[in-house]
Design an enzyme around this catalytic site. Sequence first.
Site, PDB file in Angstrom:
ATOM      1  N   LYS A 175       0.862  -1.187   0.000  1.00  0.00           N
ATOM      2  CA  LYS A 175       0.000   0.000   0.000  1.00  0.00           C
ATOM      3  C   LYS A 175       0.894   1.232   0.000  1.00  0.00           C
ATOM      4  O   LYS A 175       2.051   1.160   0.428  1.00  0.00           O
ATOM      5  CB  LYS A 175      -0.891  -0.001   1.242  1.00  0.00           C
ATOM      6  CG  LYS A 175      -2.110   0.861   1.130  1.00  0.00           C
ATOM      7  CD  LYS A 175      -3.256   0.180   0.386  1.00  0.00           C
ATOM      8  CE  LYS A 175      -4.395   1.135   0.098  1.00  0.00           C
ATOM      9  NZ  LYS A 175      -5.569   0.465  -0.470  1.00  0.00           N
ATOM     10  N   ASP A 203      -6.866   4.403  -4.742  1.00  0.00           N
ATOM     11  CA  ASP A 203      -7.542   4.317  -3.438  1.00  0.00           C
ATOM     12  C   ASP A 203      -8.153   5.706  -3.247  1.00  0.00           C
ATOM     13  O   ASP A 203      -8.364   6.433  -4.246  1.00  0.00           O
ATOM     14  CB  ASP A 203      -6.542   3.962  -2.322  1.00  0.00           C
ATOM     15  CG  ASP A 203      -7.237   3.604  -1.002  1.00  0.00           C
ATOM     16  OD1 ASP A 203      -7.686   2.467  -0.857  1.00  0.00           O
ATOM     17  OD2 ASP A 203      -7.347   4.475  -0.108  1.00  0.00           O
TER      18      ASP A 203
HETATM   19  P1  NDP Z   1     -12.761   7.982  -3.322  1.00  0.00           P
HETATM   20  O1  NDP Z   1     -11.697   8.977  -3.145  1.00  0.00           O
HETATM   21  O2  NDP Z   1     -13.264   7.694  -4.685  1.00  0.00           O
HETATM   22  O3  NDP Z   1     -14.020   8.364  -2.420  1.00  0.00           O
HETATM   23  C1  NDP Z   1     -13.921   8.489  -1.032  1.00  0.00           C
HETATM   24  C2  NDP Z   1     -15.247   8.989  -0.495  1.00  0.00           C
HETATM   25  O4  NDP Z   1     -15.211   8.910   0.922  1.00  0.00           O
HETATM   26  C3  NDP Z   1     -15.526  10.427  -0.848  1.00  0.00           C
HETATM   27  O5  NDP Z   1     -16.900  10.631  -0.943  1.00  0.00           O
HETATM   28  C4  NDP Z   1     -14.928  11.180   0.341  1.00  0.00           C
HETATM   29  O6  NDP Z   1     -15.522  12.436   0.566  1.00  0.00           O
HETATM   30  C5  NDP Z   1     -15.257  10.247   1.487  1.00  0.00           C
HETATM   31  N1  NDP Z   1     -14.213  10.371   2.521  1.00  0.00           N
HETATM   32  C6  NDP Z   1     -12.882  10.172   2.378  1.00  0.00           C
HETATM   33  N2  NDP Z   1     -12.229  10.400   3.510  1.00  0.00           N
HETATM   34  C7  NDP Z   1     -13.157  10.745   4.402  1.00  0.00           C
HETATM   35  C8  NDP Z   1     -13.109  11.127   5.762  1.00  0.00           C
HETATM   36  N3  NDP Z   1     -11.945  11.181   6.438  1.00  0.00           N
HETATM   37  N4  NDP Z   1     -14.288  11.391   6.369  1.00  0.00           N
HETATM   38  C9  NDP Z   1     -15.463  11.309   5.684  1.00  0.00           C
HETATM   39  N5  NDP Z   1     -15.560  10.979   4.376  1.00  0.00           N
HETATM   40  C10 NDP Z   1     -14.431  10.709   3.752  1.00  0.00           C
HETATM   41  O7  NDP Z   1     -12.217   6.647  -2.622  1.00  0.00           O
HETATM   42  P2  NDP Z   1     -12.691   5.157  -2.838  1.00  0.00           P
HETATM   43  O8  NDP Z   1     -14.156   5.083  -3.075  1.00  0.00           O
HETATM   44  O9  NDP Z   1     -11.779   4.534  -3.819  1.00  0.00           O
HETATM   45  O10 NDP Z   1     -12.329   4.502  -1.429  1.00  0.00           O
HETATM   46  C11 NDP Z   1     -13.247   4.496  -0.337  1.00  0.00           C
HETATM   47  C12 NDP Z   1     -12.851   3.417   0.664  1.00  0.00           C
HETATM   48  O11 NDP Z   1     -12.836   2.136   0.010  1.00  0.00           O
HETATM   49  C13 NDP Z   1     -11.450   3.568   1.280  1.00  0.00           C
HETATM   50  O12 NDP Z   1     -11.471   3.061   2.587  1.00  0.00           O
HETATM   51  C14 NDP Z   1     -10.589   2.646   0.414  1.00  0.00           C
HETATM   52  O13 NDP Z   1      -9.438   2.211   1.092  1.00  0.00           O
HETATM   53  C15 NDP Z   1     -11.574   1.494   0.169  1.00  0.00           C
HETATM   54  N6  NDP Z   1     -11.279   0.661  -0.973  1.00  0.00           N
HETATM   55  C16 NDP Z   1     -11.197   1.186  -2.237  1.00  0.00           C
HETATM   56  C17 NDP Z   1     -10.956   0.357  -3.309  1.00  0.00           C
HETATM   57  C18 NDP Z   1     -10.960   0.859  -4.713  1.00  0.00           C
HETATM   58  O14 NDP Z   1     -10.900   0.040  -5.632  1.00  0.00           O
HETATM   59  N7  NDP Z   1     -11.061   2.149  -4.968  1.00  0.00           N
HETATM   60  C19 NDP Z   1     -10.717  -1.077  -3.127  1.00  0.00           C
HETATM   61  C20 NDP Z   1     -10.910  -1.545  -1.777  1.00  0.00           C
HETATM   62  C21 NDP Z   1     -11.156  -0.684  -0.755  1.00  0.00           C
HETATM   63  P3  NDP Z   1     -14.760  13.773   0.124  1.00  0.00           P
HETATM   64  O15 NDP Z   1     -14.851  13.809  -1.358  1.00  0.00           O
HETATM   65  O16 NDP Z   1     -15.486  14.865   0.803  1.00  0.00           O
HETATM   66  O17 NDP Z   1     -13.355  13.610   0.622  1.00  0.00           O
END
Ligand code: NDP
Length: 449
Positions: free
Chosen positions: A126, A166
């Site tokens: 990671k 991510d």
């Molecule tokens: P994105 O950046 O596409 O989206 C993240 C979302 O979560 C946004 O809406 C963001 O809001 C919100 N967010 C992020 N940080 C915070 C925070 N500290 N508090 C509240 N809301 C938050 O990321 P992903 O969808 O790719 O990833 C989301 C989760 O899924 C993570 O935990 C990641 O590790 C996990 N994951 C992702 C994978 C992937 O393929 N993308 C695979 C497996 C797991 P805002 O825009 O306001 O920041």
Amino acid sequence: MNEYLERVLADTQRKNSNEPEFLQAVKEVLCTIEPVLDVHKEYEQNAVLERMIEPERIITFRVPWIDDSGKIRVNRGYRVQYSSLLGPYKGGLRLHPSVNQSIIKFLGFEQIFKNALTGLPIGGGKGGSDFDPKGKTDNEIMKFCQSFMTELYRHIGQDTDVPAGDIGVGAREIGYLFGQYKRIKGAYEGGVLTGKDTVYGGSLARKEATGYGLIYFMREMLNAHNESFKGKTVTISGAGNVAIYACEKAVEYGAKVVAMSDSNGCIYDENGIDLDLIKQIKEVERGRINKYLEVHSNARYIENNGEFAPIWTIKTDIALPCATQNEITLHDAQILVKNGVIAIGEGANMPCNIDAINYFLENKVLIAPAKAANAGGVAVSAIEMSQNSMRFYHSFEEVDSKLDKIMTNIFNTTNQASKNFGCAGNYVAGANIAAFQKLANAMIAQGVV
Ligand code: NDP
């Protein structure tokens, strides 16, 4: 916990006392694997846990870049190459101001278990940076990504370490990173990064994979308890890659998604979320979720105004935390249970803290744990690597059908492990046990390295 587990936990706490998220992730695993260690004494004799917890390598580096006003900025970059037991290090890059070594190590540690569960030949890693992409121009994002890759390139490769996206890293960022890697190396090594745009080597269905995969896993889990998505109310935190495609598939299966969120607040639309609008706001405009009200004035926006996320106060049958770690605390879990939640699907990594997980389990709420339930993204990343090696593309339907089979298998493996070790229905323990055994056996087979 037995004496071996207690000793390993104490040692891990002593060595990593300033890394709370990492310690939490390790503790969650250690609390569930005692039944395996009782039967397999060879794991303790071979110091399997001690070796599994210590990453093979941690790289930190300076990332200097120049913003649009000409000012020099400096961020810190990370890559944790956690385990190469099952294949090249594999796992995403996160760009978020909260990123530090503890966050990257917890994600890397979870990644090795997740990747083992996919059954595909991928190790775990990671990386990321404390760079905040919010409010940056395309040019600034490109400058940062180029500088980040100018250091990272020497540590990665399609047979050694393959990063992906991510939080804060999607197709745009992967494109800039790939372009710089190609330029430095002077060769087209397509499989060095996954999550690429489909016009130059990305896999169809990669974008959808984590969200769809979560729902495929949950379909199997619900089915095993004579339940389904049909007619259920669903709330989903986040409005990013995972949240959007989880929403799409849940709706396809007959659920009504009534709430989604971002880090500022959540929207509640009792008529069901208009996902096309969310995609427009988040994927195209990169805007804030409260813009939703400009089109749907009937919806409600609840701003975050303190410690607890308002989305978990909304009554729901199924809750899908798809934003970030520790977003469901014991307090949130108590409200969700009081409101009748039947299942939790962890789309994000470690979204429920340990107290919340225990409370759900005590109250017979089904939990689809992140290591198993969100493995669809990395699984399709591995399929992207294999397409790049073959210099060939699969159709969307082919990849989606492979994804469905992989997620179904992961559920079956998790379920079976929970039954074999006396904790039937506890899929948190089942996933940890199944993945741990696979890693432990590979570790012993490969000797002390
Ligand atoms: P994105 O950046 O596409 O989206 C993240 C979302 O979560 C946004 O809406 C963001 O809001 C919100 N967010 C992020 N940080 C915070 C925070 N500290 N508090 C509240 N809301 C938050 O990321 P992903 O969808 O790719 O990833 C989301 C989760 O899924 C993570 O935990 C990641 O590790 C996990 N994951 C992702 C994978 C992937 O393929 N993308 C695979 C497996 C797991 P805002 O825009 O306001 O920041």
